[in-house]
Design an enzyme around this catalytic site. Structure first.
Site, PDB file in Angstrom:
ATOM      1  N   ASN A  37       0.712  -1.204  -0.025  1.00  0.00           N
ATOM      2  CA  ASN A  37      -0.157  -0.022  -0.025  1.00  0.00           C
ATOM      3  C   ASN A  37       0.903   1.364  -0.086  1.00  0.00           C
ATOM      4  O   ASN A  37       1.642   1.433   1.025  1.00  0.00           O
ATOM      5  CB  ASN A  37      -0.817  -0.075   1.154  1.00  0.00           C
ATOM      6  N   HIS A 122     -13.672  -4.553  11.157  1.00  0.00           N
ATOM      7  CA  HIS A 122     -13.245  -3.241  11.907  1.00  0.00           C
ATOM      8  C   HIS A 122     -14.454  -2.373  12.151  1.00  0.00           C
ATOM      9  O   HIS A 122     -15.261  -1.780  11.453  1.00  0.00           O
ATOM     10  CB  HIS A 122     -12.437  -2.433  10.808  1.00  0.00           C
ATOM     11  N   ARG A 147     -13.013  -5.252  15.852  1.00  0.00           N
ATOM     12  CA  ARG A 147     -11.932  -4.368  16.312  1.00  0.00           C
ATOM     13  C   ARG A 147     -12.513  -2.901  16.591  1.00  0.00           C
ATOM     14  O   ARG A 147     -13.308  -2.640  15.769  1.00  0.00           O
ATOM     15  CB  ARG A 147     -10.932  -4.313  15.210  1.00  0.00           C
ATOM     16  N   TYR A 159      -5.512   7.632  12.557  1.00  0.00           N
ATOM     17  CA  TYR A 159      -5.525   6.092  11.950  1.00  0.00           C
ATOM     18  C   TYR A 159      -6.900   5.353  12.678  1.00  0.00           C
ATOM     19  O   TYR A 159      -7.209   5.398  13.665  1.00  0.00           O
ATOM     20  CB  TYR A 159      -4.322   5.343  12.506  1.00  0.00           C
ATOM     21  N   ASP A 216      -6.170  -1.831  17.799  1.00  0.00           N
ATOM     22  CA  ASP A 216      -4.978  -1.621  17.111  1.00  0.00           C
ATOM     23  C   ASP A 216      -4.177  -0.309  17.605  1.00  0.00           C
ATOM     24  O   ASP A 216      -4.710   0.886  17.401  1.00  0.00           O
ATOM     25  CB  ASP A 216      -5.155  -1.508  15.915  1.00  0.00           C
ATOM     26  N   HIS A 218      -1.130   0.404  16.573  1.00  0.00           N
ATOM     27  CA  HIS A 218      -0.744   1.043  15.128  1.00  0.00           C
ATOM     28  C   HIS A 218       0.768   1.616  15.513  1.00  0.00           C
ATOM     29  O   HIS A 218       1.058   2.735  14.857  1.00  0.00           O
ATOM     30  CB  HIS A 218      -1.520   1.868  14.709  1.00  0.00           C
ATOM     31  N   GLU A 242      -2.995  -4.645  19.612  1.00  0.00           N
ATOM     32  CA  GLU A 242      -2.110  -4.699  18.305  1.00  0.00           C
ATOM     33  C   GLU A 242      -0.979  -4.052  18.190  1.00  0.00           C
ATOM     34  O   GLU A 242      -1.518  -2.573  18.459  1.00  0.00           O
ATOM     35  CB  GLU A 242      -2.869  -4.856  17.144  1.00  0.00           C
ATOM     36  N   GLU A 268       2.633  -7.053  11.515  1.00  0.00           N
ATOM     37  CA  GLU A 268       2.055  -6.948  10.056  1.00  0.00           C
ATOM     38  C   GLU A 268       3.067  -6.056   9.056  1.00  0.00           C
ATOM     39  O   GLU A 268       2.933  -6.427   7.835  1.00  0.00           O
ATOM     40  CB  GLU A 268       0.628  -5.838  10.061  1.00  0.00           C
ATOM     41  N   ARG A 289       0.937 -11.272  13.271  1.00  0.00           N
ATOM     42  CA  ARG A 289       0.121 -10.389  12.721  1.00  0.00           C
ATOM     43  C   ARG A 289       0.258 -10.617  11.118  1.00  0.00           C
ATOM     44  O   ARG A 289      -0.111  -9.706  10.130  1.00  0.00           O
ATOM     45  CB  ARG A 289       0.150  -9.133  13.194  1.00  0.00           C
ATOM     46  N   HIS A 318      -3.214 -10.666   9.046  1.00  0.00           N
ATOM     47  CA  HIS A 318      -3.281  -9.294   8.619  1.00  0.00           C
ATOM     48  C   HIS A 318      -4.407  -9.328   7.257  1.00  0.00           C
ATOM     49  O   HIS A 318      -3.992 -10.013   6.467  1.00  0.00           O
ATOM     50  CB  HIS A 318      -2.201  -8.459   8.282  1.00  0.00           C
ATOM     51  N   ASP A 322      -6.125  -3.537   1.909  1.00  0.00           N
ATOM     52  CA  ASP A 322      -4.986  -3.550   1.049  1.00  0.00           C
ATOM     53  C   ASP A 322      -4.020  -4.935   0.729  1.00  0.00           C
ATOM     54  O   ASP A 322      -3.071  -5.003   0.135  1.00  0.00           O
ATOM     55  CB  ASP A 322      -4.015  -2.409   1.629  1.00  0.00           C
ATOM     56  N   GLU A 345      -8.348 -11.202  10.408  1.00  0.00           N
ATOM     57  CA  GLU A 345      -8.679  -9.958   9.978  1.00  0.00           C
ATOM     58  C   GLU A 345      -9.587 -10.216   8.892  1.00  0.00           C
ATOM     59  O   GLU A 345      -9.276 -10.832   7.796  1.00  0.00           O
ATOM     60  CB  GLU A 345      -7.662  -9.122  10.038  1.00  0.00           C
ATOM     61  N   TRP A 408       2.760   6.286  11.956  1.00  0.00           N
ATOM     62  CA  TRP A 408       1.150   6.672  12.043  1.00  0.00           C
ATOM     63  C   TRP A 408       0.315   5.498  12.324  1.00  0.00           C
ATOM     64  O   TRP A 408       0.727   4.216  11.939  1.00  0.00           O
ATOM     65  CB  TRP A 408       0.778   7.029  10.522  1.00  0.00           C
TER      66      TRP A 408
HETATM   67  C1  CS2 Z   1      -3.974  -2.068  10.233  1.00  0.00           C
HETATM   68  C2  CS2 Z   1      -3.981  -1.921   8.474  1.00  0.00           C
HETATM   69  O1  CS2 Z   1      -5.801  -3.440   9.477  1.00  0.00           O
HETATM   70  C3  CS2 Z   1      -4.897  -3.133  10.287  1.00  0.00           C
HETATM   71  O2  CS2 Z   1      -4.549  -3.838  11.301  1.00  0.00           O
HETATM   72  O3  CS2 Z   1      -2.808  -2.088  10.587  1.00  0.00           O
HETATM   73  O4  CS2 Z   1      -5.021  -1.541   8.132  1.00  0.00           O
HETATM   74  C4  CS2 Z   1      -2.896  -0.974   8.096  1.00  0.00           C
HETATM   75  O5  CS2 Z   1      -3.122   0.401   8.561  1.00  0.00           O
HETATM   76  C5  CS2 Z   1      -2.812  -1.046   6.621  1.00  0.00           C
HETATM   77  O6  CS2 Z   1      -2.481  -2.129   6.246  1.00  0.00           O
HETATM   78  C6  CS2 Z   1      -1.763  -0.036   6.118  1.00  0.00           C
HETATM   79  O7  CS2 Z   1      -1.742  -0.213   4.288  1.00  0.00           O
HETATM   80 MG    MG Z   2      -2.860  -3.309  12.342  1.00  0.00          MG
END
Ligand code: CS2
Ligand code: MG
Length: 408
Positions: A37, A122, A147, A159, A216, A218, A242, A268, A289, A318, A322, A345, A408
């Site tokens: 991505n 999500h 989530r 995020y 998450d 992140h 996460e 991830e 992940r 993950h 994307d 996920e 991020w």
């Molecule tokens: C995120 C992802 O799904 C998740 O756990 O961490 O959506 C991540 O932000 C994206 O894969 C970034 O492209």
């Molecule tokens: Mg994540």
């Protein structure tokens, strides 16, 4: 039995995808996902210039040899672009092998270890009320695990927070904006740490103690901040927290692990088993992940999961949008077969994506199943794919209140 052609296909049905299509001299077709991505053209170039010429004429059955040839033969190893390219080749060759055997891929990986793969969706909202609407939407779709991400008072877009949903509306969050430069978001960890426990207290009060909840982080906290959040979330019994802190600092998880029993999931952004070595051998995490697409394919992720099984660590592959339907199908087949499966996920792809990538996986009563079509069970619609041109898109960049760049 040799590889006749290998095509690198780029399409953009709402978001960019990179797909490798390998065809054998007998006309058997295999697909692999190489989507990174925000850096899609890097994997396109790596595949076209440095991988495809090496594939032509090779025996499509020799998957392990091909993996080692592409990994060790490049000399410059590991990293997101190299490992996504190798993953695409690996998954395409597994797709071909299973099609030739006329079996769904999971049957070649050991067969079914479960009736289906528990999935999580999500839910998000700019505030608690809109978050509750999103959670109810997911419960209505049959999710048993959700989530939870919300906005933070005083901060703008951060995020994980999609636009506020109305009842019944599809969750649609693509953080990679189609802009010539990355968008910038503002972050304040202290405000976030104050706010998140109140969100989970409200969710538990509204939805009860049984609903499986995940969150998450992140990559945005220090190990000490992550330890503090893990401790403050213990009363709310999360399935996992996460990416609580950047996982490259594997030793940092010792601090978190010693301070909290909240289960931890990381990986991830990892590309090989080496990224996990300390985390797994010291049992600093509970869930792996990685996605098949980012970790060198099915051959590599299966080895990571066998290593993790020794330490009672499970999968949490993950699966955002994307990861293409090809990548999602591949990890569903792997998830069906491994014993130490944890959760999958499942951020549903858009309708236009699923018209380009015709899949056979199903989601019923909270469980995903890859289906029983030969191979991965995914077909690629060229005619439709070619109507969606690639558009540059970048993931956001985070800055602290003082302007310092932050994770991020
Ligand atoms: C995120 C992802 O799904 C998740 O756990 O961490 O959506 C991540 O932000 C994206 O894969 C970034 O492209
Ligand atoms: Mg994540």
């Amino acid at each position: 039995m040799t590889i006749r052609t290998a095509e690198v296909l780029v399409t953009s049905p709402g978001r960019n995808f990179v797909t490798l299509r390998i065809t054998t001299d007998d006309g058997v077709v295999g697909l692999g996902d190489a989507t990174v991505n925000g850096r899609e053209l890097a994997t396109v170039a790596y595949l076209k210039e440095h991988v495809v010429p090496l594939l032509i004429g090779k025996d499509e059955h020799n998957i392990e040899d091909m993996w080692q040839f592409l990994y060790r033969g490049a000399y410059w190893r590991r990293g997101p672009i190299t490992m996504a390219a190798i993953a695409a080749v690996d998954v395409a060759l597994w797709d071909i092998k299973a099609k030739i055997a006329s079996l769904p891929l999971y049957q070649l990986l050991g067969g079914a270890s479960r009736i289906g793969a528990l999935a999580y969706g999500h839910a998000s909202g700019s505030d608690t009320e809109s978050l509750f609407t999103s959670i109810r939407n997911h419960l209505d779709q049959g999710f048993k695990a959700i989530r939870v991400q919300t906005g933070v008072p005083g901060l703008g877009q951060i995020y994980g927070v999609a636009g506020d949903q109305r009842p019944g509306e599809r969750y649609d969050y693509e953080p990679a904006k189609r802009l010539p430069l990355p968008a910038e978001e503002t972050w304040d960890t202290r405000a976030y740490l104050r706010h998140v426990p109140t969100v989970f207290a409200a969710v538990r009060k509204e939805f009860g103690p049984e609903l499986i909840l995940l969150h998450d982080g992140h990559h945005r906290m220090t190990p000490n901040q992550a330890a503090s959040l893990g401790k403050s979330l213990e009363p709310y019994d999360l399935f996992w927290l996460e990416d609580c802190t950047p996982g490259e600092n594997q030793e940092g998880l010792r601090r978190v692990r010693s301070q909290t029993t909240t289960p931890l999931a990381i990986g991830e952004v990892f590309n090989t088993v080496h990224d996990y070595q300390t985390l797994i051998t010291e049992q600093l995490i509970d869930y792996v992940r990685s996605a098949v697409t980012h970790t060198g394919g099915i051959s590599a992720l299966r080895k990571i999961m066998d290593f993790a099984a020794i330490y009672q660590i499970k999968s949490g592959f993950h699966g955002p949008t994307d990861i293409s339907p090809v990548g999602q199908a591949a990890q569903l087949h792997l998830g069906m077969a491994i014993h130490n499966f944890g959760i999958q996920e499942y951020m549903k792809h858009s309708a236009e994506t699923l018209e380009v990538f015709q899949t056979s996986y199903t989601f019923t009563d909270g469980l995903l199943h890859p289906g029983n079509n030969p191979g991965l069970g995914v077909d690629y619609n060229d005619e439709l794919a070619n109507t969606f041109d690639y558009t540059p898109a970048y993931l956001p960049v985070n800055r602290l209140l003082d302007g310092t760049v932050h994770d991020w």
